[in-house]
Scaffold this motif. Structure first.
Motif, PDB file in Angstrom:
ATOM      1  N   MET A   1      22.289  10.594  64.065  1.00  0.00           N
ATOM      2  CA  MET A   1      22.757  11.973  64.198  1.00  0.00           C
ATOM      3  C   MET A   1      24.244  11.991  64.532  1.00  0.00           C
ATOM      4  N   LEU A   2      24.961  12.904  63.923  1.00  0.00           N
ATOM      5  CA  LEU A   2      26.372  13.079  64.238  1.00  0.00           C
ATOM      6  C   LEU A   2      26.542  13.669  65.632  1.00  0.00           C
ATOM      7  N   ARG A   3      27.639  13.296  66.263  1.00  0.00           N
ATOM      8  CA  ARG A   3      27.982  13.880  67.553  1.00  0.00           C
ATOM      9  C   ARG A   3      29.359  14.524  67.418  1.00  0.00           C
ATOM     10  N   ILE A   4      29.443  15.796  67.804  1.00  0.00           N
ATOM     11  CA  ILE A   4      30.696  16.535  67.773  1.00  0.00           C
ATOM     12  C   ILE A   4      31.070  16.871  69.206  1.00  0.00           C
ATOM     13  N   TRP A   5      32.212  16.369  69.636  1.00  0.00           N
ATOM     14  CA  TRP A   5      32.713  16.672  70.974  1.00  0.00           C
ATOM     15  C   TRP A   5      33.661  17.860  70.892  1.00  0.00           C
ATOM     16  N   GLY A   6      33.410  18.860  71.755  1.00  0.00           N
ATOM     17  CA  GLY A   6      34.335  19.987  71.823  1.00  0.00           C
ATOM     18  C   GLY A   6      33.627  21.293  72.108  1.00  0.00           C
ATOM     19  N   ARG A   7      34.329  22.150  72.824  1.00  0.00           N
ATOM     20  CA  ARG A   7      33.822  23.478  73.173  1.00  0.00           C
ATOM     21  C   ARG A   7      33.885  24.385  71.945  1.00  0.00           C
ATOM     22  N   ILE A   8      32.879  25.234  71.780  1.00  0.00           N
ATOM     23  CA  ILE A   8      32.812  26.090  70.602  1.00  0.00           C
ATOM     24  C   ILE A   8      33.873  27.186  70.641  1.00  0.00           C
ATOM     25  N   SER A   9      34.505  27.396  71.797  1.00  0.00           N
ATOM     26  CA  SER A   9      35.587  28.387  71.874  1.00  0.00           C
ATOM     27  C   SER A   9      36.852  27.919  71.161  1.00  0.00           C
ATOM     28  N   SER A  10      36.921  26.652  70.790  1.00  0.00           N
ATOM     29  CA  SER A  10      38.075  26.111  70.071  1.00  0.00           C
ATOM     30  C   SER A  10      37.945  26.384  68.578  1.00  0.00           C
ATOM     31  N   ILE A  11      38.979  26.933  67.973  1.00  0.00           N
ATOM     32  CA  ILE A  11      38.951  27.188  66.535  1.00  0.00           C
ATOM     33  C   ILE A  11      38.742  25.888  65.761  1.00  0.00           C
ATOM     34  N   ASN A  12      39.296  24.794  66.255  1.00  0.00           N
ATOM     35  CA  ASN A  12      39.181  23.531  65.541  1.00  0.00           C
ATOM     36  C   ASN A  12      37.773  22.953  65.633  1.00  0.00           C
ATOM     37  N   VAL A  13      37.117  23.169  66.753  1.00  0.00           N
ATOM     38  CA  VAL A  13      35.705  22.766  66.860  1.00  0.00           C
ATOM     39  C   VAL A  13      34.846  23.653  65.973  1.00  0.00           C
ATOM     40  N   ARG A  14      35.161  24.947  65.930  1.00  0.00           N
ATOM     41  CA  ARG A  14      34.386  25.852  65.074  1.00  0.00           C
ATOM     42  C   ARG A  14      34.432  25.426  63.607  1.00  0.00           C
ATOM     43  N   LYS A  15      35.581  24.945  63.149  1.00  0.00           N
ATOM     44  CA  LYS A  15      35.670  24.469  61.760  1.00  0.00           C
ATOM     45  C   LYS A  15      34.635  23.384  61.488  1.00  0.00           C
ATOM     46  N   VAL A  16      34.570  22.416  62.392  1.00  0.00           N
ATOM     47  CA  VAL A  16      33.690  21.270  62.185  1.00  0.00           C
ATOM     48  C   VAL A  16      32.223  21.695  62.273  1.00  0.00           C
ATOM     49  N   VAL A  17      31.899  22.530  63.255  1.00  0.00           N
ATOM     50  CA  VAL A  17      30.524  23.008  63.388  1.00  0.00           C
ATOM     51  C   VAL A  17      30.124  23.838  62.175  1.00  0.00           C
ATOM     52  N   LEU A  18      31.011  24.730  61.732  1.00  0.00           N
ATOM     53  CA  LEU A  18      30.706  25.542  60.554  1.00  0.00           C
ATOM     54  C   LEU A  18      30.478  24.653  59.342  1.00  0.00           C
ATOM     55  N   CYS A  19      31.319  23.664  59.161  1.00  0.00           N
ATOM     56  CA  CYS A  19      31.168  22.747  58.037  1.00  0.00           C
ATOM     57  C   CYS A  19      29.827  22.031  58.091  1.00  0.00           C
ATOM     58  N   ALA A  20      29.477  21.497  59.254  1.00  0.00           N
ATOM     59  CA  ALA A  20      28.206  20.776  59.390  1.00  0.00           C
ATOM     60  C   ALA A  20      27.023  21.687  59.106  1.00  0.00           C
ATOM     61  N   GLN A  21      27.113  22.939  59.548  1.00  0.00           N
ATOM     62  CA  GLN A  21      26.009  23.873  59.314  1.00  0.00           C
ATOM     63  C   GLN A  21      25.909  24.255  57.843  1.00  0.00           C
ATOM     64  N   VAL A  22      27.033  24.454  57.182  1.00  0.00           N
ATOM     65  CA  VAL A  22      27.006  24.750  55.749  1.00  0.00           C
ATOM     66  C   VAL A  22      26.373  23.582  54.980  1.00  0.00           C
ATOM     67  N   LEU A  23      26.688  22.374  55.404  1.00  0.00           N
ATOM     68  CA  LEU A  23      26.169  21.187  54.734  1.00  0.00           C
ATOM     69  C   LEU A  23      24.728  20.869  55.122  1.00  0.00           C
ATOM     70  N   GLY A  24      24.220  21.515  56.166  1.00  0.00           N
ATOM     71  CA  GLY A  24      22.853  21.258  56.609  1.00  0.00           C
ATOM     72  C   GLY A  24      22.689  19.930  57.317  1.00  0.00           C
ATOM     73  N   ILE A  25      23.739  19.474  58.007  1.00  0.00           N
ATOM     74  CA  ILE A  25      23.715  18.201  58.713  1.00  0.00           C
ATOM     75  C   ILE A  25      23.223  18.420  60.146  1.00  0.00           C
ATOM     76  N   ASP A  26      22.299  17.581  60.595  1.00  0.00           N
ATOM     77  CA  ASP A  26      21.903  17.606  61.994  1.00  0.00           C
ATOM     78  C   ASP A  26      23.034  17.021  62.839  1.00  0.00           C
ATOM     79  N   PHE A  27      23.309  17.641  63.961  1.00  0.00           N
ATOM     80  CA  PHE A  27      24.358  17.143  64.838  1.00  0.00           C
ATOM     81  C   PHE A  27      24.088  17.563  66.266  1.00  0.00           C
ATOM     82  N   GLU A  28      24.711  16.850  67.165  1.00  0.00           N
ATOM     83  CA  GLU A  28      24.712  17.200  68.572  1.00  0.00           C
ATOM     84  C   GLU A  28      26.135  17.580  68.941  1.00  0.00           C
ATOM     85  N   ARG A  29      26.304  18.730  69.587  1.00  0.00           N
ATOM     86  CA  ARG A  29      27.632  19.117  70.048  1.00  0.00           C
ATOM     87  C   ARG A  29      27.669  19.016  71.562  1.00  0.00           C
TER      88      ARG A  29
END
Length: 205
Positions: A1-29
């Motif tokens: 599983m991918l691990r994404i470090w970062g608070r969701i209030s960050s625009i740069n973290v939101r990019k990565v989370v949005l991308c992972a969700q569009v791609l349907g990738i399981d991840f832990e933030r």
């Protein structure tokens, strides 16, 4: 599983989370940055010497810089979001770079004043200068999207992800804005996607 470090209030973290969700990738933030700390620990700095978020861990591979992570995830999945046609790919690359070098520096000061600065400490001149710098860039986006449905052609690509997060941040500010009908049409498409939940529907903080 991918691990994404970062608070969701960050625009740069939101990019990565949005991308992972569009791609349907399981991840832990994992929350990191600002009040969450973590980013100055020796372990974190060994993975990201900049001490910033986001940081991606994919097994023993680590990657920082939000737009690079978006590119990596799209390419890793063999997704159509990462165009195979070299001209379309670099068209997408161009807009991703433009987001980082032009749009984000223009829009950031108003965001920081409205959302991260106590009301009694806000500087209206900083907000006004940010608005004056940003609105022509959103007008540029509107004119671009008048000619085609998405940033790099007829379908979503990796280029649309950072721009969507910029629109989310700018439109969440408590200030008026001009009408940009083509940009609004494009953003409505994003909001209709289930993958945008937990990212583009969140209030700014």
């Amino acid at each position: 599983m991918l691990r994404i470090w970062g608070r969701i209030s960050s625009i740069n973290v939101r990019k990565v989370v949005l991308c992972a969700q569009v791609l349907g990738i399981d991840f832990e933030r994992i929350d990191a940055g600002l009040s969450f700390g973590v980013v100055n620990t020796p372990d974190y700095r060994s993975k990201n010497p900049n001490g910033l978020v986001p940081l991606l861990e994919d097994g023993d591979f680590t990657l920082w810089e939000s737009n690079a992570i978006v590119r990596y995830l799209c390419a890793r999945e063999g997704s159509a979001l990462y165009p195979q046609d070299i001209r379309q790919r670099f068209d997408a690359e161009r807009w991703m770079d433009w987001q980082q070098t032009e749009l984000n520096p223009a829009s950031g000061p108003a965001f920081k004043q409205w959302i991260r600065t106590p009301a009694e400490q806000r500087n209206p001149q900083v907000i006004a200068a940010s608005v004056a710098a940003t609105e022509p860039k959103f007008q540029q986006l509107d004119e671009h999207l008048a000619r085609q449905p998405f940033m790099a052609g007829d379908a979503l690509t990796m280029a649309d992800i950072p721009i969507a997060c910029e629109v989310h941040r700018w439109w969440g500010l408590p200030q008026p804005r001009p009408a940009w009908p083509h940009l609004e049409r494009w953003y409505a498409h994003w909001l209709a996607l289930p993958a945008s939940r937990g990212v583009l529907d969140l209030p700014l903080s």
